[in-house]
Design an enzyme around this catalytic site. Structure first.
Site, PDB file in Angstrom:
ATOM      1  N   ARG A  65       0.834  -1.207   0.000  1.00  0.00           N
ATOM      2  CA  ARG A  65       0.000   0.000   0.000  1.00  0.00           C
ATOM      3  C   ARG A  65       0.865   1.251   0.000  1.00  0.00           C
ATOM      4  O   ARG A  65       2.039   1.215   0.355  1.00  0.00           O
ATOM      5  CB  ARG A  65      -0.884   0.033   1.252  1.00  0.00           C
ATOM      6  N   LYS A 133       4.060  -7.417  11.999  1.00  0.00           N
ATOM      7  CA  LYS A 133       3.329  -7.652  10.752  1.00  0.00           C
ATOM      8  C   LYS A 133       3.571  -9.061  10.227  1.00  0.00           C
ATOM      9  O   LYS A 133       4.707  -9.458   9.975  1.00  0.00           O
ATOM     10  CB  LYS A 133       3.761  -6.615   9.709  1.00  0.00           C
ATOM     11  N   ARG A 265      -0.745   4.389  13.581  1.00  0.00           N
ATOM     12  CA  ARG A 265       0.125   3.412  14.233  1.00  0.00           C
ATOM     13  C   ARG A 265      -0.004   3.559  15.741  1.00  0.00           C
ATOM     14  O   ARG A 265      -0.389   4.640  16.239  1.00  0.00           O
ATOM     15  CB  ARG A 265       1.576   3.596  13.796  1.00  0.00           C
TER      16      ARG A 265
HETATM   17  C1  BTN Z   1       1.129  -4.032   2.247  1.00  0.00           C
HETATM   18  O1  BTN Z   1       1.708  -4.597   3.168  1.00  0.00           O
HETATM   19  O2  BTN Z   1       1.121  -2.795   2.125  1.00  0.00           O
HETATM   20  C2  BTN Z   1       0.407  -4.880   1.235  1.00  0.00           C
HETATM   21  C3  BTN Z   1       1.277  -5.990   0.736  1.00  0.00           C
HETATM   22  C4  BTN Z   1       0.592  -6.832  -0.330  1.00  0.00           C
HETATM   23  C5  BTN Z   1       1.560  -7.814  -0.943  1.00  0.00           C
HETATM   24  C6  BTN Z   1       0.873  -8.748  -1.903  1.00  0.00           C
HETATM   25  S1  BTN Z   1       1.946 -10.053  -2.406  1.00  0.00           S
HETATM   26  C7  BTN Z   1       0.812 -10.504  -3.666  1.00  0.00           C
HETATM   27  C8  BTN Z   1       0.283  -9.222  -4.259  1.00  0.00           C
HETATM   28  N1  BTN Z   1       1.170  -8.729  -5.284  1.00  0.00           N
HETATM   29  C9  BTN Z   1       1.737  -7.577  -4.953  1.00  0.00           C
HETATM   30  O3  BTN Z   1       2.546  -6.957  -5.645  1.00  0.00           O
HETATM   31  N2  BTN Z   1       1.313  -7.186  -3.750  1.00  0.00           N
HETATM   32  C10 BTN Z   1       0.365  -8.127  -3.187  1.00  0.00           C
END
Ligand code: BTN
Length: 272
Positions: A65, A133, A265
Site C-alpha cells: 500500500r 506484521k 500506528r
Molecule cells: C502491504 O503490506 O502494504 C500490502 C502488501 C501486499 C503484498 C501482496 S503479495 C501478492 C500481491 N502482489 C503484490 O505486488 N502485492 C500483493
C-alpha cells in the site's frame, strides 16, 4: 524453485473448492512475475476480467500500500524446509457491492480467522501477530466494462510471511506463520485461506461490511490502544464504524478515519 524441488500447489483441489462459487474460475501458478497484482491489473485493463487465482513463487517487484514495496527484493536465504519464504497471490474477480467501504477489513477478517486464533488485523490492511506484521493486503480495482451494474474488477493481493524475514526498514521485524503453525508451507496456507476468502467476498458483495463488523472487532489489534495518526493527531482507537472507518477518540472528539486520509500506528511505535 528449481525443477528438482517443485512446489505442489494442488491447483485442482483449489479449483474444486472455489469453482462452484465462482463460475469460470481458473488457477494459475507462475514461477516468477513482477507482481501478481500488477499482472492481473494489466490483464483487466486489456479486457481479461474472468475470475482467477494467480500465485507467484517469486515476485520481482511486489507492491504494498501507499506505493511501498512488498519485500520481494532482498529475499532471505532459502528457508530450511526448501519451501517459499512467503505466500504471495492475487485473486481477481468482478464485484458489484452497493458500497465498497470496508472491503479490506472483510478480507483481513477472513484471512485472520483462517490462519490462527492469535492473528489480529491492524486497520486497515495488515495482519499482525503479537504486534508484528505477519501479512499485507493490497486491493486494487479496474473498471469491469459494460454497465455500472457490472461493478468493477477487484484484484485482492495477499502476501503472508511463512518464514522469518529481514526487517526491511521496519522498526519491528516481521512475524511469520510458522511461529504459530509449525511446518505449514505455502500450498497448505493457500488451501487454508482461499475458499473462506472467496466466500467472504461473495458475502461482502451481497451484504457489505455489516456481517464482518463484529468479527473484525474480535481481532482488532488497535482496539483501546493509544494511536498516532500520520497528521500528528493522537487518540485512542475505539473500533470501527459500520462502514469500516476507524474510530479514534481525540481531544477534539471522535474522529472517523478512512484509509485514504491518514495512516495510523500505535503510539510509541516507530513506524506502521
Ligand atoms: C502491504 O503490506 O502494504 C500490502 C502488501 C501486499 C503484498 C501482496 S503479495 C501478492 C500481491 N502482489 C503484490 O505486488 N502485492 C500483493
Amino acid at each position: 524453485m528449481g525443477a528438482a524441488n517443485p512446489i505442489r500447489w494442488q491447483a485442482e483441489a483449489l479449483w474444486e473448492a472455489v469453482a462452484p462459487r465462482l463460475p469460470g474460475f481458473t488457477v494459475e501458478v507462475l514461477p516468477e512475475v513482477d507482481s501478481t497484482n500488477s499482472e492481473l491489473m494489466r490483464r483487466a485493463r486489456a479486457g481479461q476480467t474472468e475470475p482467477v487465482l494467480l500465485v507467484a513463487e517469486r515476485q520481482t517487484a511486489g507492491r504494498g500500500r501507499l506505493g511501498r514495496a512488498w519485500h520481494s527484493q532482498g529475499a532471505p536465504a532459502q528457508p530450511p524446509d526448501g519451501g517459499l519464504p512467503a505466500l504471495t497471490f492475487s485473486l481477481g474477480l468482478s464485484l458489484a457491492p452497493r458500497d465498497w467501504s470496508g472491503l479490506s477489513l472483510a478480507v483481513g477478517t477472513s484471512l485472520a480467522e483462517s490462519l490462527h486464533p492469535q492473528v489480529q488485523i491492524k486497520w486497515p490492511n495488515d495482519l499482525w501477530l503479537q504486534g508484528r506484521k505477519l501479512a499485507g493486503i493490497l486491493i486494487e480495482t479496474a473498471g469491469a466494462g459494460g454497465s455500472s451494474a457490472a461493478g468493477r474488477y477487484a484484484v485482492v493481493g495477499v502476501g503472508i510471511n511463512l518464514h522469518p524475514r529481514p526487517a526491511d526498514g521496519l522498526s519491528t521485524a516481521p512475524a511469520w506463520l510458522q511461529e504459530r503453525v509449525p511446518q505449514i508451507d505455502a500450498p497448505q496456507a493457500l488451501q487454508c485461506v482461499l475458499a473462506p476468502l472467496v466466500q467472504a467476498l461473495v458475502v461482502f458483495e451481497a451484504e457489505g461490511f455489516a456481517p464482518f463488523q463484529a468479527r473484525f472487532q474480535a481481532r482488532d489489534a488497535l482496539r483501546d490502544q493509544a494511536v498516532l495518526l500520520s497528521d500528528g493527531t493522537a487518540g485512542t482507537a475505539c473500533g470501527v464504524g459500520g462502514d469500516g472507518a476507524l474510530l479514534v477518540h481525540t481531544s477534539a472528539g471522535m474522529k472517523q478515519i478512512t484509509s485514504s486520509e491518514v495512516s495510523v500506528r500505535p503510539a510509541g511505535a516507530a513506524s506502521a
